[in-house]
Design an enzyme around this catalytic site. Structure first.
Site, PDB file in Angstrom:
ATOM      1  N   GLY A  77       0.749  -0.928  -0.233  1.00 39.89           N
ATOM      2  CA  GLY A  77      -0.408   0.155   0.097  1.00 39.89           C
ATOM      3  C   GLY A  77       0.932   1.043   0.087  1.00 39.89           C
ATOM      4  O   GLY A  77       1.763   1.375  -0.672  1.00 39.89           O
ATOM      5  N   SER A  78       0.150   2.653   0.552  1.00 39.63           N
ATOM      6  CA  SER A  78       1.461   3.102   0.379  1.00 39.63           C
ATOM      7  C   SER A  78       1.931   4.034   1.116  1.00 39.63           C
ATOM      8  O   SER A  78       3.230   4.535   0.601  1.00 39.63           O
ATOM      9  CB  SER A  78       0.186   5.046   1.529  1.00 39.63           C
ATOM     10  OG  SER A  78      -1.066   4.343   0.726  1.00 39.63           O
ATOM     11  N   THR A  79       2.765   2.490   2.116  1.00 36.81           N
ATOM     12  CA  THR A  79       4.516   2.964   2.316  1.00 36.81           C
ATOM     13  C   THR A  79       5.858   3.034   1.109  1.00 36.81           C
ATOM     14  O   THR A  79       6.327   3.640   1.202  1.00 36.81           O
ATOM     15  CB  THR A  79       4.874   1.589   3.160  1.00 36.81           C
ATOM     16  OG1 THR A  79       3.915   0.624   2.707  1.00 36.81           O
ATOM     17  CG2 THR A  79       4.105   2.011   5.146  1.00 36.81           C
TER      18      THR A  79
END
Length: 581
Positions: A307-309
């Site tokens: 995801g956004s990491t």
């Protein structure tokens, strides 16, 4: 009457026989001298071995010590009880006593006591007090040898990292198996002289070849940090009713891992115990599958959509390639159209106009997709490989999983777009943390590891382990820019719940949906590092399938905040007096 010719032939025949006999005698005599003089030691040894019975003595396995010298894996003295058929004088009494003391069935003991063999093991890992009691009976033909059993003083602490050993004292999983050759030592032997019937010759006594203890393994894991991280993980597991929680803590400068938590953990001293409520009539295969799941180390054995990491990687590639700067302008209406696909931002109304720093602070999907598209497939895929994401990290634990990524020829703009914000591919938690470390530490891809050195029992260093470091992953300039951007993410953006009073912290949140889409199952995560301007520690918290609120910024960021509030002062990391709020 023999003729003269016959006489001559007869004499020659007798002479030939004499010469042959003399030659044979000389040959036999020479052979006898050779065997008795030059081969005397060899045949003497063979004769001795023929009348010696051998019993193995296990070597004390090397301990595993944390970075402060605390013993995480040790040895406990136990006994092995065996019987020698030819030496037993009172078989019924032997069977009765061994059944009573060892709590074994009569049928089981009798079969072994009455089995005609040089030596038959009855039971291993017998408590020393029981072994001593059996020895006091002074039963002919019963041998009680002291042995070692692996013992873990902290039960389930770091269970999936340390691993455990089997009945033969060899490593099964974890560090125990990776460093087995250093830890196991060399076994010794007890040699007992027997007569032709196999009866022990008491006057001859025993010969012992003493075992050589294994080397101690000194690792980077810090028991105090591991204990506190485990406490936080268990709290999150309970309060969020999650399936599992993982926490990784590492030094981003050299790859030394300070903590690796995967809850629920298991009891290292009873690794084969099944969870309460497990059906009793399961097959051995079903039991093994359950145990494999219990022993599985999610930080290295399992992959997930980050995801956004992962936007950390996309941002670094964009900055390095020069397709974006911190001041670059973006507009987010709440979605972006890629080919025939409408990909939404997590903020349905959109973020409007924003510079690149704020797109990271807001974790804006359309903006990061735009960066990925600007890079283009060839360039983006090249950075994916350059950052080391297509190969394993090389961590010193068994079973590391590799990245699951599209083949380049199967990728189009849509696949590129989804990868850019951390979806449609999978990596391991240790891979994410290692890659993030290389981006914030100046561009050096380090090798995550636990093993630091081995020592003998006197503390003398025997081996010092070295690990590969790859330079030039990103430039120093890009690394410095990423540290500033990620500090803003925590200071004023989506990672605000990871803020630690008095310290400069950088980081990135993520909320990814597990497959299949629409299942309602999410993974909340947060990666954070400190100090933001000179990272000395980086940590990742992953909460798998939290119930209720499931956003990384609200579920995982507070875990790292609490962790850092305690361990940053403990590690001697100085705070910033300007960072009080």
């Amino acid at each position: 009457m023999l003729t003269d010719n016959n006489k001559i032939f007869h004499r020659k025949k007798i002479l030939a026989v004499f010469i042959i006999c003399t030659g044979a005698f000389i040959g036999l005599f020479g052979r006898l001298v050779y065997l008795c003089v030059w081969q005397a030691e060899h045949y003497s040894r063979m004769a001795t071995e023929l009348h010696e019975r051998e019993r193995s003595i296990k070597a004390a396995r090397g301990r595993i010590l944390d970075c402060n010298g605390k013993v995480l894996a040790d040895n406990k003295t136990v006994c092995t009880v065996s019987v020698i058929y030819n030496q037993i004088e009172e078989p019924d009494r032997v069977i009765e006593i061994l059944c009573k003391e060892l709590e074994l069935s009569e049928d089981y003991v009798r079969r072994r006591v009455e089995k005609y063999s040089s030596i038959e093991r009855i039971k291993s890992n017998v408590d020393k007090t029981i072994g001593d009691r059996i020895r006091e009976y002074d039963l002919a033909g019963v041998k009680v040898d002291e042995d070692y059993k692996r013992y873990y003083p902290y039960d389930d602490l770091a269970s999936k990292v340390l691993g455990f050993t089997g009945g033969d004292n060899q490593g099964i999983i974890g560090l125990e198996v990776i460093y087995d050759t250093y830890l196991q030592g060399e076994p010794g032997t007890i040699l007992t002289v027997t007569d032709a019937k196999g009866i022990e010759v008491e006057a001859a006594g025993e010969r012992r070849i003493e075992p050589v203890s294994g080397l101690d393994l000194c690792i980077s894991l810090d028991m105090n940090i591991q204990s506190y991280a485990t406490q936080l993980a268990n709290q999150a597991l309970a309060t969020k009713e999650a399936d599992s929680v993982s926490i990784l803590v590492m030094n981003p400068q050299n790859g030394e891992i300070l903590a690796m938590v995967n809850v629920p953990e298991f009891d290292l001293n009873h690794p084969y115990d099944l969870p309460e409520g497990t059906a009793e009539d399961i097959t051995s295969e079903e039991k093994q599958n359950i145990l494999n799941g219990i022993w599985r180390n999610g930080c290295i054995n399992d992959t997930y959509e980050p995801g956004s990491t992962f936007k950390i990687i996309t941002a670094a590639a964009g900055l390095e390639e020069g397709v974006v700067t911190p001041e670059s302008s973006f507009h987010c209406p709440g979605y972006i159209i890629v080919d025939d696909r409408k990909i939404r931002c997590h903020k349905v109304a959109g973020h409007g106009s924003q510079d690149f720093t704020h797109t990271m602070m807001n974790s804006c999907n359309p903006a990061l997709i735009t960066v990925g598209l600007r890079l283009g497939l060839d360039s983006y895929y090249s950075y994916f490989e350059q950052f080391g994401l297509k190969r394993k990290t090389g961590i010193d634990l068994p079973g590391e999983a590799g990245t699951i990524m599209h083949k380049k020829e199967n990728m189009g703009n849509v696949e590129l777009a989804t990868v850019a914000f951390g979806q449609s591919f999978q990596i391991t938690p240790i891979q994410l943390l290692t890659t993030a470390s290389s981006i914030i530490n100046g561009g050096r891809r380090i090798t995550p590891h636990f093993g630091v050195k081995t020592c003998d029992r006197d503390g003398n260093v025997v081996d010092v382990f070295e690990y590969p470091v790859e330079e030039g992953i990103v430039s120093e300039e890009t690394s410095a820019t990423m540290r500033k951007i990620l500090e803003m993410v925590v200071a004023e953006g989506s990672g605000a719940n990871g803020k630690v009073a008095g310290f400069r912290v950088g980081g990135k949140t993520a909320t990814s949906q597990t497959l299949p889409r629409g299942s309602g199952r999410y993974i909340a995560s947060f990666v954070g590092f400190a100090p933001a301007d000179d990272p000395q520690v980086i940590a990742l918290a992953i909460v798998n399938n939290p119930q209720g609120v499931y956003y990384g910024g609200q579920v995982s960021a507070p875990i790292i905040r609490q962790l850092y509030e305690n361990i940053l002062p403990y590690l001697g990391i100085e705070g910033d007096q300007n960072e009080q709020n």
